[in-house]
Enzyme design. Structure first.
Site, PDB file in Angstrom:
ATOM      1  N   GLU A  14       0.828  -1.213   0.000  1.00 30.10           N
ATOM      2  CA  GLU A  14       0.000   0.000   0.000  1.00 30.10           C
ATOM      3  C   GLU A  14       0.865   1.267   0.000  1.00 30.10           C
ATOM      4  O   GLU A  14       1.130   1.843   1.052  1.00 30.10           O
ATOM      5  CB  GLU A  14      -0.944   0.033   1.212  1.00 30.10           C
ATOM      6  CG  GLU A  14      -1.862   1.244   1.197  1.00 30.10           C
ATOM      7  CD  GLU A  14      -2.747   1.352   2.433  1.00 30.10           C
ATOM      8  OE1 GLU A  14      -3.620   2.245   2.454  1.00 30.10           O
ATOM      9  OE2 GLU A  14      -2.561   0.566   3.378  1.00 30.10           O
ATOM     10  N   LYS A  57      -2.760  -2.042  -2.837  1.00 31.08           N
ATOM     11  CA  LYS A  57      -3.796  -1.151  -2.323  1.00 31.08           C
ATOM     12  C   LYS A  57      -3.383   0.271  -2.649  1.00 31.08           C
ATOM     13  O   LYS A  57      -2.377   0.765  -2.134  1.00 31.08           O
ATOM     14  CB  LYS A  57      -3.991  -1.340  -0.815  1.00 31.08           C
ATOM     15  CG  LYS A  57      -5.108  -0.465  -0.239  1.00 31.08           C
ATOM     16  CD  LYS A  57      -5.497  -0.878   1.173  1.00 31.08           C
ATOM     17  CE  LYS A  57      -6.590   0.040   1.717  1.00 31.08           C
ATOM     18  NZ  LYS A  57      -7.094  -0.404   3.036  1.00 31.08           N
TER      19      LYS A  57
END
Length: 296
Positions: free
Chosen positions: A175, A212
């Site tokens: 992420e 993400k």
């Protein structure tokens, strides 16, 4: 690796719920839920209250595998029980794939980015994650400026740790968040995509990751990442957008599904009756699922 969970992550319609606020963000999460700081006198009491909140969410009939395919947990949540079962086992029995947040927070900003703080106990955390039947992990960095060296450093760090997670038999969610308020957001995303692609193309056929990412300014910018053979799934964070705005932006991106936190639980309050709570959660789940599945 749990092959059933892998297949679910690759192929099932739905989205991932992010229930992974850690120590630093827990007071804010509780306050948004209507539990103010005078309701607890120490950290243990605070974590008891946030687990009670998360338990109410996870046991709600609105929180089911028809629309929610995975959930990201904070380490303390993994160690606790829901209805007499460890949280990951409870979720798995509901048909929801469990993930664990493994980062230790963000370092100070340098070169326009915030790297992850060192994860000194990573090996032990991964061992415990396997004991608790966790499928994958999540770790977050933040990009504020279109600094090529900084963005490269963020992605290098993410993939270096991701390979250790893969070796432990888990699937890492990488992420590298782009700040939605960055003046260079679009340029940041272009640089980020190229850096991620470089690393993906160096992975072996057996090494799989998830990503993400902040919903991009240019629709379908990340389609090449979504279609990459080493990528199980690409999910989007809400990043400070309202649920309505995040959903609208998400709909413009084919193959991108949600992994929302605040945008999922923003209408929930400790004072609500179970009926009110479940209705509000169901409305949020329905709208996020619709944005993840029904594209323009």
């Amino acid at each position: 690796m749990n092959e059933k969970h892998l297949n679910q992550m690759k192929n099932q319609d739905g989205f991932i719920a992010a229930l992974d606020q850690s120590g630093g963000s827990t007071p804010k999460a509780l306050a948004a839920y209507g539990v103010t700081e005078d309701a607890y006198s120490n950290e243990d009491e605070m974590f008891d209250l946030v687990h009670k909140m998360r338990t109410r969410i996870m046991t709600s009939p609105a929180f089911n595998s028809d629309q929610i395919i995975g959930a990201i947990l904070f380490e303390q949540t993994m160690d606790r029980e829901v209805e007499g079962k460890y949280t990951a086992d409870y979720l798995s029995e509901k048909g929801i794939v469990p993930f664990l947040k493994v980062d230790k927070g963000l370092a100070e900003q340098e070169q326009g980015v915030q790297m992850m703080k060192p994860i000194h106990d990573l090996d032990e955390t991964l061992r415990r994650a396997n004991e608790h039947h966790i499928f994958g992990t999540k770790m977050r960095s933040v990009i504020h400026e279109a600094n090529k060296e900084g963005i490269k450093a963020v992605v290098d760090q993410q993939f270096e740790i991701a390979k250790r997670i893969i070796e432990a038999g888990l699937v890492p969610i990488i992420e590298p968040e782009v700040n939605i308020n960055s003046q260079d957001k679009e340029t940041c995303e272009d640089i980020l995509k190229e850096e991620i692609l470089k690393h993906l193309n160096e992975l072996s056929t057996e090494q799989h990751v998830m990503l993400k990412l902040t919903i991009p300014s240019k629709a379908n910018l990340y389609k090449e990442l979504i279609d990459h053979p080493n990528v199980v799934r690409v999910v989007a964070l809400s990043g400070g957008y309202s649920r309505e705005e995040a959903n609208e932006k998400l709909k413009e991106n084919d193959g991108l599904i949600a992994s929302f936190s605040r945008a999922l639980v923003s209408d929930l309050n400790v004072e609500q009756t179970d009926e009110e709570f479940n209705q509000n959660l169901q409305s949020a789940v329905d709208s996020i699922y619709g944005a993840s599945v029904n594209k323009k």
